[in-house]
Design an enzyme around this catalytic site. Structure first.
Site, short mmCIF file in Angstrom:
data_model
loop_
_atom_site.label_atom_id
_atom_site.label_comp_id
_atom_site.label_asym_id
_atom_site.label_seq_id
_atom_site.Cartn_x
_atom_site.Cartn_y
_atom_site.Cartn_z
N GLU A 43 46.35 55.81 38.87
CA GLU A 43 46.65 55.07 40.14
C GLU A 43 48.26 55.25 40.26
O GLU A 43 48.68 54.76 39.39
CB GLU A 43 46.24 53.40 40.22
CG GLU A 43 46.77 53.10 41.12
CD GLU A 43 47.12 51.33 41.47
OE1 GLU A 43 46.98 50.63 42.32
OE2 GLU A 43 47.28 51.00 40.21
N ASP B 228 45.88 52.45 35.43
CA ASP B 228 46.44 51.49 36.44
C ASP B 228 47.78 51.66 36.52
O ASP B 228 48.50 51.78 35.50
CB ASP B 228 46.31 49.72 35.87
CG ASP B 228 46.75 48.69 36.75
OD1 ASP B 228 46.12 48.86 37.69
OD2 ASP B 228 47.80 48.05 36.55
N ASP C 270 38.76 50.62 33.46
CA ASP C 270 40.10 50.79 33.81
C ASP C 270 40.95 50.06 32.85
O ASP C 270 41.02 49.18 32.13
CB ASP C 270 40.05 49.21 34.93
CG ASP C 270 41.03 49.56 36.00
OD1 ASP C 270 42.17 49.87 35.70
OD2 ASP C 270 40.72 49.26 37.18
N HIS D 124 39.78 47.28 45.77
CA HIS D 124 40.16 45.77 45.70
C HIS D 124 41.35 45.37 45.92
O HIS D 124 41.58 44.17 45.79
CB HIS D 124 39.75 45.43 44.09
CG HIS D 124 40.60 46.20 43.23
ND1 HIS D 124 40.84 47.47 42.91
CD2 HIS D 124 41.70 45.57 42.54
CE1 HIS D 124 41.74 47.68 42.09
NE2 HIS D 124 42.45 46.63 41.73
N ASP D 125 42.37 46.15 46.29
CA ASP D 125 43.68 45.87 46.61
C ASP D 125 43.91 46.09 48.12
O ASP D 125 44.96 45.73 48.41
CB ASP D 125 44.52 46.79 45.98
CG ASP D 125 44.74 46.59 44.43
OD1 ASP D 125 44.44 45.33 43.89
OD2 ASP D 125 45.08 47.34 43.62
C1 GLC Z 1 47.23 47.74 40.33
C2 GLC Z 1 45.61 47.07 40.47
C3 GLC Z 1 46.03 45.63 41.16
C4 GLC Z 1 47.06 45.10 40.07
C5 GLC Z 1 48.23 45.86 39.72
C6 GLC Z 1 48.84 45.21 38.41
O1 GLC Z 1 47.69 48.11 41.58
O2 GLC Z 1 44.92 47.94 41.41
O3 GLC Z 1 45.02 45.12 41.27
O4 GLC Z 1 47.05 43.76 40.51
O5 GLC Z 1 47.87 47.26 39.52
O6 GLC Z 1 48.07 45.46 37.43
#
Ligand code: GLC
Length: 554
Positions: free
Chosen positions: A250, A197, A96, A324-325
């Protein structure tokens, strides 16, 4: 060229997978110990959430050193062992990469604070717009303003997330070179996958103008044209040099058009994208902190239009229900009681037979559901705790605010993996950093002994690997107006064979009239979560509660 359609990726949240040393936090040796379990699923790659050096204000998404493993998780030697052990079972490692921001404890930020001009240009530092006000009115995604005071200076630094996550200025070529260098460092260690990310928010406008409203605000920093340019550059200077590498970006609040551009092979940007529209169908008026049954028709139409349009544009989807979110999909779109097993199988079928690359989040293969927490003090996530305070400030009662957190908190899915039925769910010999609550019924031991979800996932994974229709086929929506069933066909240009997939999203029986396209040919069942035996599909198909049926013409 890598065949993305045949791949299945498993996601491990290292902090919550398995604790080998009794400190209550998962670690790399814990993951190594559980490789025999992972091997049973037959996935191709594991995406690991960040385990780099970090103060852990956002559970590792606040990285203080991109080149070192945080000692809470292990050492570089542990990581090398993990890569080597996974290689033995043909499983690749996806890391990641959190490049939109770094921790304010990172030496770049610390040097900037100490007055080093080079590193000050790594960040968005701006003076107040007028005395006493912030540089602009943007809001942090975790609540509060997106600006904090830069040390004792007159300047402010931008942070779209927590104040300890300072946004990096990608307009600066030095920042972009650092990103390539980090990716190349991990490639040399045998890493074959990268998840980037919130990568579509790296191209903020230079002007950083005030927004008109919260919705328009996102357009000022999301999916800007330079994001494509920077991704092409990153691709060329790092992972694009190896055709075997898999990448996923993402993408926060993105569009289909942009997602096509991010993933079309000829653009040389990314392999695929995570998008979230389908996981907002239980947001009342677009608000996450709300309580509403999911809008099935909206879910169906979103999945359908992403499937159709990404295919038309030669783009590629990452497919997922959980990460995980997100609170557990089973608690949102399935049934956590009587039909937990059937609805877990149904959700898995609906997703795994689509066009794209499926991701499975640890514990999904057990049918995990949201923990039954009783108090706000059971939660630790910064986003949840900030949201709770904000909900109280808006006038919600403590009970009402708590209920909203309970439904949507990111901690729901961060609960330690349930290995057995014991008080710590077999996750640790110490005190787990987050408390498991429903491990008595849902755990690996029980699942492998007599469960029906894990082995159903194994079958879905095998189907993807054995049927070109599933790994490569185009998507044709079926029964689009039906209010309970998500159905579709998969077909290939060079054959008349088809796969038909029917998923009843509700706990009641339903009868659907099938189009002749489905009923004219003989075929066989590839998979179902009920006893079924159909060599021809009937004109009227009876689907039982949460029934899924995958049927293939002969
Ligand atoms: C992404 C991650 C999340 C994090 C955010 C900021 O959305 O999946 O867990 O808090 O980025 O890095």
């Amino acid at each position: 060229m890598i065949n993305l359609g045949e791949k299945v990726i498993y996601q491990i949240y290292p902090k919550s997978f398995y604790d080998s040393d009794g400190d209550g936090l998962g670690d790399l040796q814990g993951i190594i110990a559980k490789i025999p379990y992972i091997a049973k699923l037959n996935v191709d790659m594991i995406w690991f959430n960040p385990f780099f050096v970090s103060p852990q204000n956002d559970n590792g998404y606040d990285i203080a050193d991109y080149y070192q493993i945080d000692e809470r998780f292990g050492t570089t030697a542990d990581f090398e062992q993990l890569v080597a052990e996974l290689k033995k079972i043909n499983v690749g490692v996806m890391l990641d990469m959190v490049f939109n921001h770094c921790s304010t404890q990172h030496e770049w930020f610390q040097k900037a604070l100490a007055g080093n001009k080079k590193y000050q240009h790594y960040f968005y530092l701006r003076p107040a717009k007028v005395a006493g006000s912030l540089p602009n009115n943007w809001q942090s995604k975790f609540g509060g303003p997106a600006w904090s005071r830069f040390g004792q200076s007159e300047l402010y630094y931008l942070h779209l997330y927590d104040p300890t996550q300072a946004d990096l200025d990608w307009h600066n070529p030095d920042v972009r070179a650092e990103a390539s260098k980090i990716v190349n460092f991990w490639r040399k260690k045998g890493v074959q996958g990268f998840r980037f990310d919130v990568i579509n928010v790296i191209g903020k406008d230079h002007e950083l103008v005030d927004s008109l409203n919260p919705i328009q605000e996102k357009t000022l920093y999301t999916d800007t044209p330079v994001v494509h340019q920077y991704l092409k550059e990153l691709n060329q200077n790092s992972f694009g040099q190896d055709k075997e590498i898999i990448t996923v970006g993402e993408m926060s609040s993105t569009s289909i058009a942009n997602s096509i551009e991010y993933t079309r092979p000829q653009e040389h940007e990314l392999s695929m994208v995570f998008t979230f529209h389908h996981l907002k169908v239980d947001y009342k008026n677009g608000q996450k902190w709300s309580n509403m049954p999911f809008d099935f028709m909206k879910l169906k139409s979103l999945l359908t239009s992403w499937q159709l349009n990404m295919d038309r544009g030669n783009g590629w989807n990452a497919l997922f229900w959980n990460n995980h979110d997100q609170p557990w999909a089973l608690s949102r779109f399935g049934d956590t009681g009587k039909y937990r097993i059937k609805s877990a199988q149904m959700l898995a079928t609906a997703l795994h037979c689509l066009r794209g690359t499926p991701f499975i989040y640890q514990g999904e293969e057990l049918g995990m559901i949201n923990p039954d927490y009783k108090s706000i003090s059971d939660y630790v996530d910064v986003e949840s705790l900030n949201a709770y305070k904000e909900l109280l400030r808006q006038g919600k009662t403590p009970q009402a605010a708590f209920n909203l957190i309970k439904g949507k908190s990111r901690d729901n899915s961060r609960v330690p993996m349930h290995w057995d039925a014991s008080a710590t769910a077999g996750f640790t010999n110490g005190t787990p950093w987050l408390q498991p609550t429903n491990q008595a019924e849902i755990n690996v031991n029980a699942e492998l002994d007599h469960g029906e979800i894990f082995n159903y996932y194994q079958k879905l994974i095998a189907l993807r690997k054995n049927y070109r229709l599933i790994s490569q086929g185009h998507f044709i929506p079926l029964l689009e107006d039906n209010h309970a069933v998500f159905a579709y066909a998969r077909c290939l240009a060079d054959s008349s064979e088809k796969v038909f997939v029917f998923n009843n999203f509700y706990g009641t029986d339903t009868i659907v009239k099938l189009p002749t396209m489905c009923t004219k040919q003989k075929g066989k069942i590839l998979l179902s979560n009920y006893p079924n035996n159909l060599d021809k599909l009937p004109q009227e198909l009876h689907l039982r509660p949460y029934e899924s049926l995958v049927w293939c013409t002969l």
